[in-house]
Every structure is written in structure tokens, then in C-alpha cells.
Design an enzyme around this catalytic site. Structure first.
Site, short mmCIF file in Angstrom:
data_model
loop_
_atom_site.label_atom_id
_atom_site.label_comp_id
_atom_site.label_asym_id
_atom_site.label_seq_id
_atom_site.Cartn_x
_atom_site.Cartn_y
_atom_site.Cartn_z
N GLU A 14 -37.91 9.16 28.28
CA GLU A 14 -37.68 8.26 29.42
C GLU A 14 -38.82 7.24 29.45
OE1 GLU A 14 -38.01 9.83 33.37
OE2 GLU A 14 -39.02 11.65 32.72
N GLU A 18 -42.08 -1.42 28.51
CA GLU A 18 -43.12 -0.38 28.53
C GLU A 18 -43.24 0.29 27.16
OE1 GLU A 18 -42.81 2.22 31.91
OE2 GLU A 18 -42.84 0.54 33.33
#
Length: 642
Positions: free
Chosen positions: A438, A447
């Protein structure tokens, strides 16, 4: 008093009333308005006779001036008077009066003054320089520039927006400059009204002649007007009733009507013998009804209220270790983890024939955090009837302690193995079947999910599966005056070249979002170049609606496994999911959308050995400089800090 309160999120809307008291009557009229259920008054500081200020400053407490009074400037001179006198003399007189009124506001400690925007470029320019000078010297005070939302001659409100935009531009859009809309019988189309919600609107002045009479003899709004009021409530815009009552309340109904409204709308009014019903009471009741028509927001909406239009800097997941509270926020998203659980179950069921004769499925959670995906893997294996082992790979030493406790407390010691390392450095002799992560950010790849998963891919079997298997980012041009004001407040180039995570609320979506960058996992070795470039040609939803583009909203859609999806795209957002807010890429200056030209935007995802960053540029209808060249203002680091 609030029009209504929603206990689940503490929302309330406040209602003002426009009053014109006689000389020396301001204190009395203010008191009667507050007793009648209104929260503040909009009032001229002069009684209509030249140079006669209301002499009530000492009889009204300073806190009441500050919280219950908004000043309204005197009307501009009409053309007939200007013809009788010289234009220069009129301009000097208007300038003198406005300066005196604004200084009077400062003396009384008022938070805001409403100033009507005149017609004519010369008057608008003169108004702008007076207001700008005042706001520059008195940063604590707001000035609301008032324009007519629409009129028979300007049914779409294009002229009104043009006047507001001209004033805003001449004043260089200071943070304490806002807008107010006067709403009469004419309303524009829905798309025209929605455009205004991307502007810094402080209030709408709702005239009583905008109401019609319903079958029971009470005031009501037609559909477009009602939509505008509810739109205003939704965007924290105050409503000010103005005009004479055309629907009086019968005196014998007064006590019951007011008492019921206090109970139903959670008002704090206290009845006493001196209470008098306000002439606009029925209008107030109808607006309270509109507010309470909205369904109660769900619990997560309440938790997200404080984040609406609030700028947050994206995480640096490789350079920084996340804090315990950040993990806790992520783990509250039950919908996200249910989707992961379903994806893992489906994957194991589809591959169950591979796990026979004592062979167990090998799963790895890379970036395991405090263990929610580890739990999902263990539970999914049981649901699929597949024996498995799970590796929990986590670089954060403090999160590893939490994982150790979780494994021990759940009795998973023979199922879960804990690995304290960066996933990019992890090596496994026996490769894994399913790689679960995740690592997605608000823009999907922002990210560093591509870089992290490419590094961990060496531990995945050739026929292994990555969950998620692919993700695509999307870009959408938006009007976002409220958000842009917060960027401007930093007054630094770096902040115009930094993408922000924002719970977008007070925005107008100019054109449909378009796909930007796509990543697939596992990636082929010859595809492990995570640089990307995209070109977008945006045509506005409503080309005839003039507006500004302040920047771009970013979303993503991720395929976890086959038809199991996570999406933050507003057109197909995963219901109930709240882990990600959109991202906002600002522009160094807003650009006006042209009716006959598309918005041409280019964006690059750039990669160096030490960092990843985005660059973006607009080439039509105006040309802006490249934003964030070389990652000079914002970037995401590829190596741990220090």
C-alpha cells in the site's frame, strides 16, 4: 443563531439580515434582529443623510460590533448626478466617503465591510486602489466586493464575474479581499452558479423578491434559487436576507412558530415577554428548512471537515519514518482494507491449484507498517482455503516493534515472518507468489511506489502477482480561489511549485480529468524506467462560463487484482474510502479560460539517482514558465535521510 446544526460534524450556517435603521436607532434594530433569530446585521454606518453617522458606538459593546455587525458602504452616485456635477468632483466625493466609511469600520473593530462594485472601468479602478490601500494597512479586516449574481441583461452572470475578476486583479487578490453576490429574481444556470463556488465567496445577499408564495401562503424559492442556497450552505457561505417582507406571520401564530423553530433548529433564542417576531421570520424558517433537508453526513465526513481546502505537504516515505498517529489514520479506512482482502482472496482462489502436495503460498507485505495488510493476508488465506506463509517487510524500527507484538498476540508465529529492512534491499532465496503493498500516494505514484516495487520485484516469482497490479494518475483543471489564497500567503516561489495534498471542497471543475501516468507491476525489465511525460488538451465543460484556472487536481485509480479497484477519481470514487485526499498542483499565476482555445498542459515525472519530482507547464491559452525545473522547489527523496 445557527440555521441548523449537525451534531455528527458540528456544522452550522449563520444568517444575517440587511437593516437600515433611522438616526440613533441602530442599537435597537440590532437588538430586535438578534432577538428575532438572526445572527448578525448588514448595516450602513450612516443613516442616509449626508455625514450623519449612527451615534450608537458607545451603547453597543465592542464584541458585538466585532461579531454581529457587517458594514455596508453607501451606494455610488447615479449618472444623473454625475452629469450635474463634474466627474472629477463626483469621484473625489465618492473616494472621500468610502475612505471615511472604511476608517469608521476600523475604529469600531468590525471584521468586514461590504462594498458594492460600480459600473464603469474608471470607477472600478478608483475603487480598487482605495480598497487595496485600506487592506494593505488593515490586514485583520475583510472587504467583500458585492456584485449582482445575474440580471435580465446578464442572465448567465458573465458581466458580474467580469466585474469581480477586474477588481480582484486590480487589487492583486489580497487574502482579505472576498466577494458577495446579490441574488434577486433572476438566477443563472447551474453551471454558472457552480463556477462561483471556486471563488472566495463570503456571503450571498438574498432579496425577498426572489421568493414566491407556495400553496400554503408561505415564502419559498424556485428550484434554481433553492439550489444556489444549498450550494452556499455546502460551501460555508453566509446568507443575508435583504428587502421587505411579503409574507408576514400572523401574530397569533408567533409564540408557537418561534418556539417550534427553537426546538427544531437547535437555536439558542430565549423567549421573554418583550420578544417580537421579526418581519422576515418566515423567510428564516424556510432557509432553515433548506439547510436541514440535506442528509446527515456520515462519520468520516465529520472527521474530514477540518481538512477541507487545507494544504498538506505530501509524505516523504523513504526519507522519513511514519509516526504512530499516521498509521492509525490510515488503518481507520475499513473500505480500503476490505478491498485488499477481497483482492487477496480472489488471487489465492484463482491460483489454488498451484498450492498442493504440501506447497504453501508465499505472500510478502512490503511496507507492512503496523500490520493491517498482514492481517488481511492471514485472513484471506483462511477464506481461500490455502495454506500460506507471510513475510512482513518493514524498514521503520518502531513499527517493527508493533508488528512483533501483533504476531505474538495473534499467535501467528508459525505463519508470519518479520523482516526489518528496506524492501529495495530485501533478498529472498525462495521467491514469493504474491507481493502486497500500500505505497500509493494521492497522485498514485507520488510516494515512490514504482521505485519501491521495482526494487522488491527481484523477490517475486516470474509468474508472481503484485497487488496492486497497476495504477493510473489523472489531472483535472480547477478553479480554487480559496485554496490559492493559502498558497499566495506564503509569498514564495517554492510554494507555487509544490504539490499539496488537499481535501478539495471550494472548487469548480473546469474540464473532465484525463489520464496522466500509468505504472504496471510486475514491470518488465526493459520497462523499469519510471520517467514519464504527458500532454493534456482540456476543453472546458462550459466554454461560455468565464473562469480562472488556479491549478490542477490530481487523482488516481488502482487495480488491485482483476476487477477489484481503488479510486479517488471523483467520477468513480470508491464509496466510503478516505485514505487519500486529492493532490493540487498550483500555477505561478491563475490563467483565464478562453472560450475559443483549449487549455494545453504538459507534465513530466522526472527521476534522478537521489530523487523524483514533477514539472508542469501551461502553453495555452497563455504561456507560463516551467514549474519546478530540476526539482528546485519540491521533490521526493529516494534514499533514507542521513
Amino acid at each position: 443563531m445557527p440555521l441548523g446544526e449537525r451534531a455528527s460534524c458540528g456544522e452550522s450556517r449563520y444568517l444575517g439580515v440587511s437593516v437600515r435603521p433611522g438616526h440613533g436607532q441602530l442599537a435597537h434594530v440590532l437588538q430586535e434582529s438578534l432577538r428575532g433569530g438572526f445572527d448578525f446585521v448588514l448595516v450602513p454606518l450612516q443613516d442616509g443623510k449626508a455625514d450623519r453617522w449612527h451615534p450608537d458606538d458607545a451603547s453597543i459593546e465592542c464584541d458585538t460590533w466585532r461579531t454581529r455587525v457587517v458594514a455596508q458602504s453607501r451606494p455610488w452616485m447615479d449618472e444623473e448626478k454625475e452629469r450635474e456635477e463634474s466627474m472629477d468632483a463626483c469621484a473625489r466625493e465618492e473616494e472621500m466617503h468610502l475612505k471615511e466609511e472604511l476608517e469608521r469600520c476600523v475604529y469600531l473593530g468590525l471584521q468586514a465591510a461590504l462594498v458594492h462594485v460600480p459600473d464603469g472601468s474608471a470607477k472600478v479602478a478608483n475603487l480598487a486602489r482605495i480598497v487595496l490601500d485600506h487592506l494593505r494597512r488593515h490586514r485583520h479586516m475583510q472587504v467583500w466586493m458585492c456584485v449582482d449574481l445575474a440580471s435580465p441583461k446578464d442572465r448567465h452572470g458573465s458581466e458580474a464575474w467580469g466585474k469581480w475578476h477586474q477588481v480582484r486583479t486590480l487589487c492583486n487578490a489580497p487574502p482579505n479581499l472576498g466577494c458577495a453576490l446579490r441574488v434577486g429574481p433572476t438566477t443563472p444556470r447551474r453551471q454558472d452558479m457552480e463556477r462561483w463556488m471556486g471563488e472566495p465567496i463570503n456571503a450571498i445577499l438574498l432579496e425577498t423578491n426572489a421568493f414566491r408564495t407556495n400553496h400554503a401562503g408561505y415564502p419559498a424559492l424556485q428550484e434554481r434559487h433553492a439550489y444556489l442556497v444549498q450550494l452556499s450552505f455546502h460551501h460555508q457561505v453566509q446568507v443575508i436576507l435583504t428587502g421587505e417582507s411579503k409574507h408576514p406571520v400572523a401574530p397569533e401564530d408567533y409564540a408557537l412558530t418561534l418556539q417550534e423553530s427553537i426546538i427544531h433548529f437547535h437555536r439558542s433564542t430565549h423567549l421573554d415577554e418583550s420578544s417580537q417576531i421579526h418581519p422576515l421570520h418566515n423567510y428564516m424558517e424556510y432557509l432553515a428548512f433548506l439547510f436541514n433537508q440535506d442528509a446527515e453526513p456520515i462519520e468520516m465526513d465529520a472527521l474530514e471537515l477540518d481538512y477541507r481546502d487545507h494544504l498538506q505537504t505530501p509524505l516523504q516515505p523513504l526519507m522519513d519514518n511514519l509516526q504512530n498517529g499516521t498509521y492509525e489514520v490510515f488503518e481507520k479506512d475499513e473500505v480500503k482494507y476490505q478491498q485488499y482482502y477481497e483482492a487477496i482472496v480472489k488471487c489465492l482462489e484463482d491460483r489454488s491449484d498451484r498450492y498442493s502436495n504440501g506447497r504453501k503460498a508465499i505472500l510478502a507485505v512490503v511496507g507492512a507498517g503496523r500490520g493491517p495488510l498482514v492481517r488481511a493476508c492471514v485472513m484471506a488465506s483462511k477464506e481461500a482455503g490455502v495454506d500460506s506463509v507471510v513475510y512482513a517487510v518493514e524498514k521503520n524500527p518502531n513499527a517493527v516493534l508493533t508488528l512483533e507484538h501483533l504476531i505474538e498476540s495473534q499467535g501467528w508465529g508459525n505463519i508470519v515472518s518479520l523482516v526489518n529492512t528496506d524492501m529495495r534491499c530485501w533478498n529472498m532465496q525462495k521467491k514469493v507468489d504474491v507481493l502486497v503493498s500500500e505505497l500509493l500516494g494521492s497522485f498514485g505514484d507520488n510516494e515512490l511506489s514504482p521505485e519501491c516495487l521495482d526494487g522488491a520485484q527481484k523477490c517475486l516469482r516470474d509468474d508472481g502477482v503484485s497487488i496492486p497490479s497497476c495504477y493510473t494518475s489523472y489531472l483535472e483543471p480547477i478553479t480554487a480561489g480559496k485554496i490559492y489564497k493559502k498558497v499566495e500567503a506564503f509569498d514564495c516561489l517554492k510554494n507555487y511549485e509544490t504539490p499539496y495534498v488537499v481535501k478539495l471542497h471550494s472548487i469548480y471543475r473546469i474540464a473532465p480529468a484525463q489520464a496522466t501516468f500509468t505504472f504496471r507491476h510486475p514491470s518488465l525489465l526493459n520497462e523499469q524506467d519510471n520517467r514519464r511525460a504527458a500532454e493534456h488538451v482540456f476543453w472546458p465543460h462550459n466554454a461560455d462560463v468565464p473562469t480562472l484556472c488556479h491549478g490542477f487536481a490530481g487523482y488516481f485509480t488502482a487495480v488491485l487484482y482483476e476487477n477489484v479497484i481503488l479510486s479517488t477519481h471523483p467520477d468513480n470514487h470508491t464509496d466510503g474510502m478516505h485514505s487519500w485526499f486529492p493532490i493540487f498542483f498550483p500555477l505561478v499565476r491563475p490563467i483565464q479560460i478562453a472560450e475559443d482555445k483549449p487549455l494545453l498542459v504538459r507534465m513530466w515525472r522526472c527521476v534522478s539517482p537521489s530523487k523524483v519530482w514533477y514539472e508542469w507547464v501551461v502553453q495555452s491559452p497563455e504561456v507560463l514558465p516551467v514549474h519546478n525545473p530540476g526539482g528546485r522547489s519540491s521533490w521526493v527523496g529516494l534514499a533514507p535521510d542521513g
